[in-house]
Structures are given as C-alpha cells and as structure tokens.
Design a protein around this motif. Structure first.
Motif: not given
Lengths: 339, 365
Positions: A32, A36, A50, A54, A57-58, B70, B107
């Motif tokens: 992830i 990014n 953004w 992300r 959030r993880y 996610l 994703h």
C-alpha cells in the motif's frame, strides 16, 4: 484476541482485560505504501493527501479492541485543501522573510502566538476523524491551556535547569488526555507528579553512577578511551529505552474513561529488540523497510496495552455533530510543530 | 444467472457503541434491492426493547457509501445518517460492488505483486534520478537567481566562528601583508565575488570560504605553504566555492532532501531514525561534488593566470601528509571511508589536476 476474563462470584460487573491488538502486516502495508509513494511522485505531491488518508486508515482499521476496529474518517479533499493553504502560507512566509526581514519577524511572532491555536485545531481534527464502534472522538481545549503546555511549562522547566521538566511533561499529558472524549464521555488522567520525577531522577542517577566512574577511568587510563566510548553509547541507548518504555507505560496506565482503566507493560528488552531490528533492516534497505518498521513498532506497543473494562463497553453515546477543518492539522505538518 | 450475495457482519447505529450482528443480502433478481437484517439485541434491557428488537429493511445500492478496499482491513459500508455496517468479508463486498460496475483500481495496484515490483523499481529510479540530477540542478538554478542580499541575512558567519573555534592570528603582520599583496591582483579580477582575505588561528591547517565572501586562511596553513603559487592554488579553490555559491546550494539541497523525505513518506515522526543516515550520506556526496567543482575552477584559473598546475597537486599532497601525520590532535593513521567523507580522496584530486595538466598541454602545443 487474548481475552482473559476474570470472573467474580457476585453480581457486580466483572473486570475484563481486553488487549489491544494490531492485525496489520508489514508486507501488506509495504504494498500500500509503495503505491502511495509512486502515485505521490507522479502527481508531483498532489496525491500525498490521499496517501495520508490511506496510510492512516490502514493503521486505524487494523487496531482492534474487544473485537471491534478503530476507523480513520478524514476526507482526503479536506486534507488537500488544508495542505495547499498551509504550503502557500509557508512560501509567503519565506519570501517575506528574505525580502523584507522586519515584516518577516512580525509574521514569525504572529505564528508563535498562532501555534497553540493550531495545535488545538489539529488535535480536534484528528480526534474528530477517529472513531471506534461508529462513535467519534472529540478534543476541545482552551487557548490558554494550550499556550501553557506549549511554551510556559517547558520554559519553566528549562529555567530551573530541568527540575520542573517532569511537571511540564505531566501538564502536557493531562492536556492531551483530559481534553479528549469518546463520544460524550470525557477521558481522565490520574498520573502523580512523583511518577514523572521518578523517571527523571532514575535517568540522572544512572547517568551519574555510570558516567562518573567511566570518566574517571579514561582520565586514569587514556588507552581505554574506545571502551569508554562503547560504554557511553550503550548507556545512552539504555536511557532512551528506559525513558521511552516508562513514559509509554506511565501514560497509558493512567488514562481512565468512566470506570474503565488501561494498563501498559512495555519492557526495555522487547523495545530494544524492535528498535534494533527496525534500524538494521531500514539501513540495509536504504529506507525501503520504513513501512514494515512502523508496523512492527505499532504491533508491539499495541500488544502491550490492555484495557481493564468494568462491564460492557456498549454504554457510550455519540456527541453532537461538529465541523473541524484540516487547516490546523496541515499547518502543523507544513510548519513542523505537530504533536 | 447471477446468484445472491450474503454478507455477514455487524451493525452500528452511530448513536451508541452497541454492536449487533447483521446480514446484508443482495437478491438474485431484480438487482436493485439490498436487504439488511439486524438481529435482536440479546443483552438489551427491558427499557430498550423497541430499539433492541430485530428488524430488517431494504436499501438501494445508491444509498450505500462503500469504503474502498484497503488490504484486509474490515470493510465499512455507511448509509443513512451515521449508520454503519462492518464486515470482514472483503471479497463478498467486492462482488457486490462489481455487480454495479464500479470496481476500485487502487486495491488492484496494491495487491498484484507485479504492480508492486514495478512501483518499487519506478520509485527507486525516480527518487534516485531526482536526488542525483534534479536537486543539484534545482539548487544551482535557485542559488544563481537568489539576490545576493539573501546571503547577508545568513548572518556574519565569521563572527560566529570567531566566538567558537577561531582565535586571532599569530602570523606576523608583515607576512599577512605579503599574502594580501600577493592575492590583491586576483581579487581585483573578480570584484563581483566581493572576496575578503582573513587570517585566524585554530582549525589546524585549513582554508575556508563563507557565503559573505570571507576567505579564511588558518595560521597552520600559512606555515605549511612553501611557495606563493601553492597559496594561490588554494585561494582559487576557495574562490571557486564563492563563484559557484556552494554554501547556499548546500543549504538549499539539504532542505530539498528533507522536503522530499517528508513528501514521499508523508510522515515526520518515524522518518528521523530511518532516513537520517541515508540523508547524511547524500549530503556528504553533494559536498564531495562541490569540492570537485571548486578544484576544477581553481585549476582553470591557475591556467589562465599562468601558474604551474603542479602547485595544486603539491599543496594537496602536503595537506594530506599533514593530516596523515596527525596535525596537533595525534589521530594519525585513521582513514574515513570515501562515502563518509566531506572531501574527495586526495588521490582523486591529484588525478584531476594531472588530467587537466595533460589537456592544457595538448591545447597549448
């Protein structure tokens, strides 16, 4: 999930020890993170807002307590707007400073007085954007208190050559916890001033007990200087471990909400293992290990924090709706005064 | 033809922290109806019987705010005011989303190994070339555009050095005047650099150039020099630092690296330890590049002024010997690895001088 349930014979609510658990995985987060980073680069930084959402959030969504996860709710667009305004302000500030310094100094003074306000707003935004079981957190503190913990207490600590530093730290922690609430329920903080002094005095004592003899040894036998250097590095690392672990333990063990408490048991040895492994892998991968290092650290700290819940955690209710812009948070990041 | 989708999870009403088991169902035909069944709350007291009773209702896909996937984090589906359905069954939610034709590509990028490897390669290549070409070029451009006034606001650097590391020079005033007389013609050739000659004691055998135009020779250095032309060689090297605005460019490059690190990782706290060392190594690499640039400048100017280039190699070698034998501190024999050094190895610098000597010989003959 390690739920060790202590049963009491009476009808009184039982104390349940609920462990925090981080279910994130280094490899998964690396994927992830690298996407990014790449998208941030190819969009010349625009995607960073953004990416921030992300990444956050993880970490929130993988943190579990009593079978439910936390959530990070921020809207990337709000963060992007805040970030753009903050960066424009920083550019104006730098230009004014180099072209017309007197005005730059005036702006600097204005910023100095604005920082406690921005710190309040930043904490309010972050709490507002954090939720557990669909109930958001809140933060609300006065400008005066923020000003005291940002400037006055640390200044008093320095003027007294560190004697009042433990108190400054305690005031900062009280500011952070006592002004926070989960839904409509306020947090409380129960730490004693003497717990803070104990940490500082231990550091001073150990430092002097090991430092002075080592110093004397070099003075007597100069050839042992490299050995003394090694001892110095080890003592320094040991003190960092001691301060980190005891502050984490002290902080979490004194957070209280309603009749529920928390306790933390971070040990120096385990923390050292995590830090050394992270540093080693980060250096040999030239920083590419950074995301996995963060996961390892968060997973370890979470695993050592336990909530001592008295009865059910269902009786919290949501607070009134409120709007907080991301401006304070982004000013904090761009001007580098975030907490 | 398409089967129904059943997703088990939990329902949270957004008013209290009470969690209840729930089932989200998509009927096979027609597609637009999504049913949500919330189970009765077993723990609920008698007063909350109405709230805690089992209920079910119908939603349309457009009512749902489905979070992008996610990793394997719990998937949240919001609807109504603040109501929330949470499930671990990410695949089922993806199937539900796919029925309505809007699948997320993020994703996909994050889970396909080939994309991830491509991202690593591209990132390393982009960051690498930016660090290698972009930052030095950007800093050079900015340093040349910035008004000279800015340099003055960097403060009088020599004042600070005088208070910390330097003492007044012990070189005889007559010798100082000799050196000034020797360099005066060259100073007049480059009035735009506004260079000033200073003498100080301290810092062993050294010469340095500050952004204010102050060139400092230390006493040890003046004593080490055996020939006027050697002194001119080092003077031109320092003049090269001023000409190329190296101090300013180094400050700019360092801040650009910090900015890059924050931008890429998006995190100020965790990067300090992890990126500190690579950042330091980069700063040192930039420093060595500047030294090479100043060396090249010095050799070019020596050639123009008709000074034998060998003098440059001689003084570099003598400085190396001086430091190798240990100066005042007695640290002789300790070698710093090349990538951790602020200056290029003397061998390389002497080699550069030799190359230029060859080249100039060929062009003049």
């Amino acid at each position: 999930m390690e739920d060790t349930t202590t049963t009491t014979p009476t009808n009184a609510p039982q104390v349940r020890q609920l462990g925090f658990e981080f279910r994130g995985d280094g490899t998964e987060y690396f994927k992830i993170w690298i996407v990014n980073v790449l998208l941030t680069i190819v969009t010349l930084g625009i995607y960073s807002a953004w990416a921030k959402v992300r990444n956050n959030r993880y970490f929130y969504s993988n943190l579990f307590l009593d079978g439910s996860n936390f959530r990070y709710l921020a809207d990337p667009m709000a963060i992007f707007k805040g970030r753009v305004i903050a960066i424009i302000a920083l550019i104006i500030y730098s230009i004014v400073f180099s072209v017309f310094p007197p005005l730059g100094i005036a702006l600097g003074i204005a910023l100095f007085f604005a920082i406690p306000y921005f710190v309040n707003k930043s904490l309010a935004f972050n709490h507002r954007m954090s939720a557990y079981k669909n109930i958001q957190f809140r933060f609300s503190a006065s400008y005066g208190e923020s000003f005291m913990v940002q400037y006055i207490w640390p200044l008093l600590g320095m003027l007294t050559l560190g004697i009042l530093m433990p108190l400054a730290l305690q005031k900062m922690h009280e500011y952070l916890v006592k002004n926070s609430s989960y839904g409509t329920t306020q947090f409380d903080y129960t730490a004693n001033t003497k717990d803070y002094f104990f940490i500082v005095l231990t550091v001073l004592g150990v430092g002097l007990m090991l430092g002075l003899p080592t110093w004397g040894l070099i003075a007597a036998v100069p050839d042992l200087a490299p050995l003394a250097f090694l001892i110095g590095v080890l003592v320094y690392f040991g003190i960092i471990l001691f301060v980190m672990s005891s502050l984490i333990n002290l902080f979490y063990s004194n957070v209280v909400i309603q009749e529920h408490g928390f306790s933390a048991k971070v040990t120096m040895a385990e923390l050292a293992a995590v830090l050394l492994a992270n540093a080693f892998f980060s250096v040999i991968t030239l920083g590419l290990y950074a995301p996995a290092a963060k996961v390892r650290m968060v997973r370890y700290i979470s695993s050592r924090i336990v909530m001592d819940a008295l009865g059910s955690l269902d009786d919290f209710s949501a607070a009134e709706k409120e709007n907080v812009s991301a401006l304070g948070e982004e000013f904090g990041e761009v001007f580098d005064f975030g907490l | 033809m398409s089967s129904s989708i059943k997703i088990t999870g939990h329902y949270l009403d957004g008013k209290s922290a009470k969690r209840r088991a729930a089932l989200l169902e998509l009927d096979p035909e027609p597609f637009h109806h999504i049913g949500l069944t919330i189970e009765a709350d077993v723990d609920s007291g008698e007063g909350t019987a109405l709230q805690g009773a089992a209920r079910s209702f119908t939603l349309s896909f457009d009512d749902l705010r489905i979070e992008s996937r996610l990793g394997n984090t719990p998937r949240e589906i919001g609807f109504g005011d603040e109501q929330l359905f949470v499930t671990d069954d990410n695949d089922a939610v993806d199937r539900l989303v796919a029925r309505f034709g809007t699948t997320g590509w993020l994703h996909l990028l994050e889970s396909k190994l080939s994309f991830v490897i491509l991202a690593v390669v591209l990132t390393v290549a982009l960051v690498g070339s930016f660090v290698h070409y972009g930052i030095p070029a950007g800093a050079k451009w900015a340093a040349e555009k910035l008004p000279v006034v800015t340099a003055e606001y960097l403060g009088d650097g020599l004042d600070i050095l005088d208070k910390t590391v330097f003492d007044p020079s012990e070189i005889a005033l007559s010798r100082q005047q000799e050196v000034r007389d020797l360099l005066e013609p060259y100073l007049q050739q480059y009035p735009e650099l506004d260079a000033k000659i200073n003498f100080r004691a301290g810092l062993e055998a050294n010469a340095l150039a500050l952004p204010t135009g102050d060139i400092v020779f230390t006493d040890e250095f003046i004593r080490l020099v055996k020939h006027d032309d050697e002194l001119v060689a080092v003077f031109f090297h320092e003049l090269g630092h001023l000409h190329h605005r190296h101090m300013m460019r180094r400050v700019l490059q360092d801040s650009m690296i910090t900015l890059l690190v924050i931008m890429v990782t998006g995190d100020v706290d965790t990067v300090d330890m992890v990126t500190g060392l690579p950042t330091l190594i980069l700063d040192l690499a930039y420093s060595r590049a500047f030294e090479v640039e100043a060396d090249a400048y010095a050799l070019e100017k020596m050639h123009e002024s008709g000074i034998e280039l060998e003098n440059f190699a001689v003084i570099m070698q003598r400085l190396e010997d001086y430091y190798y034998e240990g100066g005042d501190e007695g640290e002789g024999g300790f070698e710093i690895p090349a990538f951790l050094s602020t200056h290029p190895a003397t061998e390389e610098r002497v080699q550069l001088a030799q190359q230029l000597i060859e080249r100039y010989r060929r062009t003049t003959h």
